[in-house]
Design an enzyme around this catalytic site. Structure first.
Site, PDB file in Angstrom:
ATOM      1  CD  GLU A   1      59.653 190.953  34.730  1.00 24.98           C
ATOM      2  OE1 GLU A   1      60.781 190.755  35.191  1.00 24.98           O
ATOM      3  OE2 GLU A   1      59.451 191.620  33.696  1.00 24.98           O
ATOM      4  CG  ASP A   2      54.038 196.403  37.591  1.00 24.88           C
ATOM      5  OD1 ASP A   2      53.614 196.340  38.765  1.00 24.88           O
ATOM      6  OD2 ASP A   2      53.945 197.430  36.877  1.00 24.88           O
ATOM      7  N   PRO A   3      51.848 192.916  37.877  1.00 27.25           N
ATOM      8  CG  PRO A   3      51.256 191.034  39.108  1.00 27.25           C
ATOM      9  CD  PRO A   3      52.285 192.119  39.036  1.00 27.25           C
TER      10      PRO A   3
END
Length: 461
Positions: A169-171
């Site tokens: 979701e939030d690399p």
């Protein structure tokens, strides 16, 4: 200057299409064994306060953390972090799905994978790899015979899945030099606690413990140390630190690993990599996988070398590198495992970096044996993503006396010859130590496998 080789977590293979099923496989027969193995565990909160650090205890106790308690701990801490923000160079936590942290059973945990796929938050191929990882990890932990195996698996896999989903979701983007993330979430202890139940400490050994104390003293004096090592599994960094955490915690926690790009791109590897100090490079073995990216990779490697040079100038650094360029693999004919040959140019790169750092430097040969815990695929392939075969097994770690390049070069007529002879001297030392570890761990000779050059011990006993 030639590029450095791929060190840990490397050498992936193409995974065949995986049928996405949420059926639970039966526990390993070993789980019903009456003989249980002690699994040392560091009891520590994975989320840290943003203002103070939790004191860590290095005493060995049974792993007995309940999955429900762990999930509630992570959720409560995350809520606090979201409100206060992070400090001390940690990664700020973002709001994300709590599906896995809310799971109270294996069924809920695995059905959570399907839920995240259906919600569009988790790619199907990553989901398939997560389920496969769960089944293999569960079976391996059950092999230990630990009475808390069910809780261990559910707790560790719930947190692992949560971290993997968060990164999807939030690399997270790794810099050329990555410093281990210890707050607000302690990725280092997350990795330690995940691999700990896979390590059979009763059949694990450390060679030449006195030299690890010597190394620690040199670091305290401002010296730099490079460990020239073989490389066996994705779990190498955790195995090294688990075997040293009781006697040499400073060495264990401050080691910097020269790491290939696979470990910082594979979604199942990234959360574990985030808990390690890394110098990120592109491997020679994968330099030409995509011709259009060759120049970019070379420039990135140059930047990483500059970062390493800057770090070494400050002194008191310990760097681990596998100059073979990848993980060891068994001989295709005999199926025997041996350290892969070293690339002399990579060894020479590290030697020159040490010599030009301005601080005293030393190079030690390090041997590592742990392939049974998480063996690599039979062959190195281009695609990211590999099947994770896992088992409960003993491991070994040994270091030999430092080897001086000047002493070897004095006996050589040409500089190129000196480079090769020096690399071979390090490799021979690693191989010798490896064979002693192999006799102890696999040959069941235990401490009797000690030789004049390698003194084995079990400091956790």
């Amino acid at each position: 200057m030639s590029t450095l080789p791929l060190p840990f977590f490397s050498g992936t293979s193409t995974r065949a299409p995986f049928s996405f099923s949420l059926k639970s496989s039966p526990p390993s027969a070993a789980s019903s064994s009456s003989s249980s193995s002690l699994v040392p565990f560091q009891r520590v909160e994975l989320f840290r306060s943003t203002s103070t650090r939790t004191t860590r205890s290095f005493s060995c106790v049974f792993y007995s953390l309940k999955a429900k308690a762990m999930a509630e701990l992570v959720q409560d801490k995350e809520s606090g972090v979201a409100a206060t923000g992070s400090s001390g160079g940690g990664r700020p936590e973002v709001e994300h799905s709590r599906t896995f942290l809310e799971a109270r059973s294996e069924q809920e945990l695995l059905s959570g994978i399907r839920k995240e796929v259906e919600a569009g938050r988790l790619p199907p191929n990553v989901a398939a790899g997560m389920e496969e990882l769960y089944q293999n990890y569960r079976n391996a932990v059950f092999q230990s015979g630990d009475p808390s195996a069910v809780e261990i698996v559910l707790s560790n896999m719930a947190v692992a899945f949560d971290r993997m989903l968060l990164d999807v979701e939030d690399p997270f983007v790794f810099e050329p030099y990555h410093k281990a993330l210890r707050e607000p979430f302690d990725y280092y202890m997350f990795g330690q606690n995940y691999i700990r139940p896979l390590t059979d400490f009763r059949n694990s050994y450390v060679g030449n413990l006195s030299l690890f104390y010597e190394i620690e003293e040199k670091l305290k004096q401002g010296h730099n140390v490079v460990l020239i090592s073989n490389h066996q599994t994705e779990a190498d960094p955790a195995i090294i630190t688990l075997l040293l955490e009781k006697t040499n915690p400073h060495v264990a926690e401050n080691m910097i690993y020269v790491a290939g790009d696979r470990v910082i791109t594979d979604p199942l590897c990234k959360p574990f990599s985030m808990g390690r100090n890394l110098i990120c490079v592109y491997s020679k073995k994968h330099m030409y996988d995509v011709p259009e990216l060759v120049e970019m990779k070379r420039k990135a490697n140059t930047q990483s070398l500059k970062q390493m040079a800057l770090l070494l100038r400050g002194g008191s650094k310990i760097v681990w590198i596998a100059p073979s360029g990848g993980r060891d693999r068994p001989d295709p004919l005999t199926e025997e495992w041996y350290p892969a040959p070293f690339d002399s140019s990579s060894v020479d790169n590290m030697r020159r970096l040490i010599e030009h750092s301005g601080a005293p430097g030393h190079i030690y040969p390090l041997a590592l044996l742990c392939y049974n815990i998480m063996p690599p695929p039979p062959q190195v392939e281009k695609q990211i993503g590999e099947r994770r075969n896992i088992s409960f097994h003993g491991a070994g770690l040994s270091v030999a006396p430092k080897i001086s390049f000047q002493e070897i070069a004095a006996a050589c007529e040409k500089s190129e010859e000196a480079k090769d002879v020096y690399s071979q001297a390090l490799y021979k030392s690693v191989t010798k130590q490896y064979n002693v570890l192999k006799s102890a761990v696999h040959g069941k000779q235990g401490l009797e496998a000690s030789t004049a050059g390698v003194s084995l011990s079990q400091p956790w006993n």
